[in-house]
Enzyme design. Structure first.
Site, PDB file in Angstrom:
ATOM      1  N   GLY A  46       0.856  -1.174   0.000  1.00 28.04           N
ATOM      2  CA  GLY A  46       0.000   0.000   0.000  1.00 28.04           C
ATOM      3  C   GLY A  46       0.896   1.230   0.000  1.00 28.04           C
ATOM      4  NE  ARG A  88       5.470  -3.460  -4.413  1.00 30.57           N
ATOM      5  CZ  ARG A  88       4.156  -3.562  -4.210  1.00 30.57           C
ATOM      6  NH1 ARG A  88       3.649  -3.322  -3.005  1.00 30.57           N
ATOM      7  NH2 ARG A  88       3.346  -3.885  -5.206  1.00 30.57           N
ATOM      8  CG  ASP A 238      -0.078   2.077  -5.814  1.00 33.57           C
ATOM      9  OD1 ASP A 238      -1.221   1.662  -6.052  1.00 33.57           O
ATOM     10  OD2 ASP A 238       0.632   1.645  -4.886  1.00 33.57           O
ATOM     11  CG  ASN A 248      -5.277   1.888  -7.161  1.00 32.94           C
ATOM     12  OD1 ASN A 248      -4.509   1.968  -6.198  1.00 32.94           O
ATOM     13  ND2 ASN A 248      -6.463   1.327  -7.055  1.00 32.94           N
TER      14      ASN A 248
END
Ligand code: MRU
Length: 348
Positions: A46, A88, A238, A248
């Site tokens: 998240g 990430r 995101d 997202n």
């Protein structure tokens, strides 16, 4: 409130989200590299939660450093920033949090602070990033709650809840604030293949709060929307490009297109730390590709034919024209997003 991630003097504590909802297991991470690995492996996930975890991980790196002198400490700190940044690629909150940590670190070094003092400063900054994120979620929750009907059904995709943030949630923060304000909201949670953030995490945390939740598989969203069963869609983000294009979780874009077709408002809820004004549009957003195993297996069981090729992008981009509003802690941004997002960022 759900303890997603917490600073504990000599370690970072987080719930292992890979094991939910079956097991509520907490892990203690004692080095920056352990935190980086937890982000990469999705122990924590998240966008805002990744930012908070990275900041705490860097604080661990500084407080536990054995480097001699400020030059050695700086070399180690910047190496750890690179390790954290490589975990990430899509959620911009990660890079935003690293940039904040770099800024306080370099100010402290420039001011000639001792290693102990620098440790205290970075720990304080990580705590601030955490607290501010929770405050952002609360504020955007209030702004977003006003957009929901008094009695209605909301569809969400992935998990943009307490587990995905410092606490409270973005999309789920909007739903929580509406319910706390007396609205009767029932939620449809897309299962969210392949990592199942919707069925595992969103359903788990909403049910803990007593919020009426129905899980549907991703392909069922069209039938829900065409059947008039959804009053609004609310999702997280995101990374939001300067023109309002939103990255997202994979599967968000088809929901947005379906919502437009069926005249249901599609909202994105995110703190301004998710807005990336340096990226002009969705084309510039790097999309993470994850292991084929996430698609071929559910848990330890293989569900795909042996030998089949796999494509596993973790995110998609929803073009801004499908988005009715972007709900931030500073209010609801409306089209044209080029102007409203820039104004929201400046207001800080
Ligand atoms: O791969 P994940 O689980 O990190 O992806 C999470 C999402 O896509 C969320 O919707 C997004 O980060 C918003 S969280 C408030």
């Amino acid at each position: 409130m759900l303890p997603t991630v917490a600073w504990k003097d000599d370690h970072v504590l987080m719930v292992d989200q890979r094991k939910l909802p079956g097991q509520e297991v907490y892990v203690e991470l004692r080095t920056a590299r352990e935190v980086a690995r937890a982000i990469e492996k999705m122990v924590i996930r998240g966008a805002p939660a990744i930012g908070v975890a990275a900041a705490m991980g860097l604080a661990l790196g500084v407080t536990k450093s054995r480097a001699k002198g400020s030059a050695g400490l700086a070399a180690e700190f910047y190496r750890l920033c690179d390790v954290m940044a490589a975990t990430r690629p899509t959620a911009v909150n990660l890079f935003w949090a690293i940039a904040r940590m770099k800024s306080v670190f370099s100010d402290a070094v420039r001011a000639g602070r001792s290693a102990d003092e620098i440790g205290g400063i970075v720990v304080t900054e990580a705590g601030r990033i955490h607290d501010e994120d929770v405050a952002c979620c609360r504020a955007l929750g209030e702004h977003g709650a006003a957009l929901l009907p008094d009695d209605g059904r909301v569809l969400t995709h992935c998990n943009a809840g307490a587990l995905a943030t410092g606490g409270y949630g973005t999309a789920l923060g909007v739903i929580r604030a509406a319910v706390e304000g007396g609205k009767r909201i029932a939620v449809y949670a897309d299962e969210t293949r392949p990592f199942l953030q919707g069925s595992r995490l969103t359903a788990w945390e909403l049910l803990r709060d007593g919020i009426d939740t129905t899980v549907v598989t991703d392909g069922m969203a069209g039938s829900l929307l065409s059947g008039g069963k959804v009053d609004a869609v609310v999702v997280g983000a995101d990374r939001i490009a300067a023109n309002g294009d939103v990255a997202n979780k994979i599967g968000t874009y088809p929901v947005a297109v379906l919502a437009r077709e069926h005249r249901v408002p599609f909202y994105v809820a995110a703190p301004t730390s998710t807005i990336d004004l340096a990226t002009a549009d969705g084309e510039g957003i790097p999309i993470e590709e994850r292991s084929p195993r996430e698609v071929t297996h559910v848990g330890s069981s293989r569900v795909a034919a042996e030998g089949a090729g796999v494509w596993n992008p973790a995110f998609d981009v929803t073009p801004h024209r499908f988005i009715a509003g972007i709900i931030t802690e500073r209010g609801v941004c409306r089209p044209p997003y080029g102007e409203s997002l820039a104004a929201a960022c400046v207001r800080g």
